[in-house]
Design a protein around this motif. Sequence first.
Motif, PDB file in Angstrom:
ATOM      1  N   VAL A  75       7.060 -13.108  17.775  1.00  0.00           N
ATOM      2  CA  VAL A  75       6.137 -13.873  16.930  1.00  0.00           C
ATOM      3  C   VAL A  75       4.790 -14.039  17.613  1.00  0.00           C
ATOM      4  CG1 VAL A  75       5.707 -16.163  15.961  1.00  0.00           C
ATOM      5  CG2 VAL A  75       7.927 -15.084  15.644  1.00  0.00           C
ATOM      6  N   ILE A  76       4.802 -14.345  18.906  1.00  0.00           N
ATOM      7  CA  ILE A  76       3.544 -14.514  19.631  1.00  0.00           C
ATOM      8  C   ILE A  76       2.767 -13.206  19.661  1.00  0.00           C
ATOM      9  CG2 ILE A  76       2.551 -14.962  21.908  1.00  0.00           C
ATOM     10  CD1 ILE A  76       4.762 -17.018  22.331  1.00  0.00           C
ATOM     11  N   ALA A  77       3.470 -12.096  19.945  1.00  0.00           N
ATOM     12  CA  ALA A  77       2.792 -10.805  20.003  1.00  0.00           C
ATOM     13  C   ALA A  77       2.236 -10.408  18.644  1.00  0.00           C
ATOM     14  CB  ALA A  77       3.759  -9.734  20.497  1.00  0.00           C
ATOM     15  N   LEU A  78       2.999 -10.624  17.577  1.00  0.00           N
ATOM     16  CA  LEU A  78       2.515 -10.272  16.246  1.00  0.00           C
ATOM     17  C   LEU A  78       1.326 -11.125  15.837  1.00  0.00           C
ATOM     18  CD1 LEU A  78       5.936  -9.791  14.402  1.00  0.00           C
ATOM     19  CD2 LEU A  78       4.373  -8.018  15.207  1.00  0.00           C
ATOM     20  N   GLN A  79       1.380 -12.420  16.139  1.00  0.00           N
ATOM     21  CA  GLN A  79       0.278 -13.299  15.772  1.00  0.00           C
ATOM     22  C   GLN A  79      -0.983 -12.968  16.561  1.00  0.00           C
ATOM     23  OE1 GLN A  79       0.377 -15.870  13.301  1.00  0.00           O
ATOM     24  NE2 GLN A  79      -1.820 -15.616  13.617  1.00  0.00           N
ATOM     25  N   GLY A 175      10.132  -8.210  24.456  1.00  0.00           N
ATOM     26  CA  GLY A 175      10.176  -8.316  23.004  1.00  0.00           C
ATOM     27  C   GLY A 175       8.790  -8.226  22.381  1.00  0.00           C
ATOM     28  N   GLY A 176       7.818  -8.903  22.982  1.00  0.00           N
ATOM     29  CA  GLY A 176       6.453  -8.823  22.488  1.00  0.00           C
ATOM     30  C   GLY A 176       5.888  -7.423  22.599  1.00  0.00           C
ATOM     31  N   TYR A 177       6.181  -6.763  23.709  1.00  0.00           N
ATOM     32  CA  TYR A 177       5.716  -5.390  23.901  1.00  0.00           C
ATOM     33  C   TYR A 177       6.298  -4.458  22.835  1.00  0.00           C
ATOM     34  CZ  TYR A 177       5.510  -0.711  25.994  1.00  0.00           C
ATOM     35  OH  TYR A 177       5.316   0.629  26.212  1.00  0.00           O
ATOM     36  N   PHE A 178       7.587  -4.574  22.585  1.00  0.00           N
ATOM     37  CA  PHE A 178       8.242  -3.700  21.619  1.00  0.00           C
ATOM     38  C   PHE A 178       7.667  -3.894  20.218  1.00  0.00           C
ATOM     39  CE2 PHE A 178      11.568  -3.136  18.401  1.00  0.00           C
ATOM     40  CZ  PHE A 178      11.902  -1.811  18.611  1.00  0.00           C
ATOM     41  N   PHE A 179       7.541  -5.139  19.783  1.00  0.00           N
ATOM     42  CA  PHE A 179       7.071  -5.384  18.425  1.00  0.00           C
ATOM     43  C   PHE A 179       5.595  -5.039  18.269  1.00  0.00           C
ATOM     44  CE2 PHE A 179      10.987  -7.739  18.150  1.00  0.00           C
ATOM     45  CZ  PHE A 179      11.352  -7.599  16.818  1.00  0.00           C
ATOM     46  N   ASN A 180       4.801  -5.227  19.319  1.00  0.00           N
ATOM     47  CA  ASN A 180       3.388  -4.863  19.214  1.00  0.00           C
ATOM     48  C   ASN A 180       3.212  -3.351  19.113  1.00  0.00           C
ATOM     49  OD1 ASN A 180       0.744  -4.086  21.118  1.00  0.00           O
ATOM     50  ND2 ASN A 180       0.364  -5.679  19.585  1.00  0.00           N
ATOM     51  N   VAL A 181       3.967  -2.623  19.918  1.00  0.00           N
ATOM     52  CA  VAL A 181       3.830  -1.165  19.922  1.00  0.00           C
ATOM     53  C   VAL A 181       4.432  -0.548  18.670  1.00  0.00           C
ATOM     54  CG1 VAL A 181       4.524   0.937  21.128  1.00  0.00           C
ATOM     55  CG2 VAL A 181       3.723  -1.032  22.435  1.00  0.00           C
TER      56      VAL A 181
END
Length: 271
Positions: A75-79, A175-181
């Motif tokens: 959620v943090i990475a997507l936001q 998790g943030g890295y995966f969802f951002n990429v």
Amino acid sequence: MTARPGTASPTGERTPSRALAPLRETGRLFALAAAVVRAVFRRPFQFREFVEQFWFIAGVTILPAALVSIPFGAVIALQVGSLTQQLGAQSFTGGASVLAVVQQASPLIVALLIAGAGGSAICADLGSRSIREELDAMEVMGISPVQRLVVPRVLATMLVAVLLNGLVSVVGTLGGYFFNVVMQDGTPGAYLASFSALAQLPDLYISEFKALVFGFIAGVVAAHRGLNPRGGPKGVGDAVNQSVVITFLLLFFVNMVLTAVYLETVPPKGG
């Protein structure tokens, strides 16, 4: 007519005894915290009790902490990624996401899980011992309940909090890295480059220090409410609920103070 202590007067006003009850509870909480700090350096140290409590708290929190950290990091990475795309600063997504996870999300996730799972169990255990008058029997035999029961539990919550904080930081960052990429078509190289450009070791130090302090607060509040239940078994249940709520309030307030002090005293990387 004079009102009894702790009751309402005929005019509907609270008596001083009732009005000052929160202050007395706060004083008892700080007194217990000071007693725990003093008892840590006394011998004998209850090592077996410490290991048992550490194993129990770690067992009930490690899997939920790892699972919760994934959506938090995502959620943090997507936001952050969405905002940086609007501002044309996609290259800073990795650094901003990782700093938010490490400095803020990770210690709070760990503290909330420890307070909700481990702290409630500590409060219920001590509360049941209290209503069965086991603690009074220990004091009659010259055994300090704080040194025998409270100190191992508080130290266990602190150690589990520090170790889990590292796990949550790593899992949340991945998790943030995966969802951002994957979901936002971010560049792996840019994500890692911004992370190394903005993050610094003091960010990890403050995260671990927060976890240590939060673990201490969770353990002391749970022990305080467990040592002072009211009304038998129902009072123990009420004490468990109160310990979780009080811990949450203190955690968010202390987190605000520690974050403000850190940002004012530690210069940003490259600043």
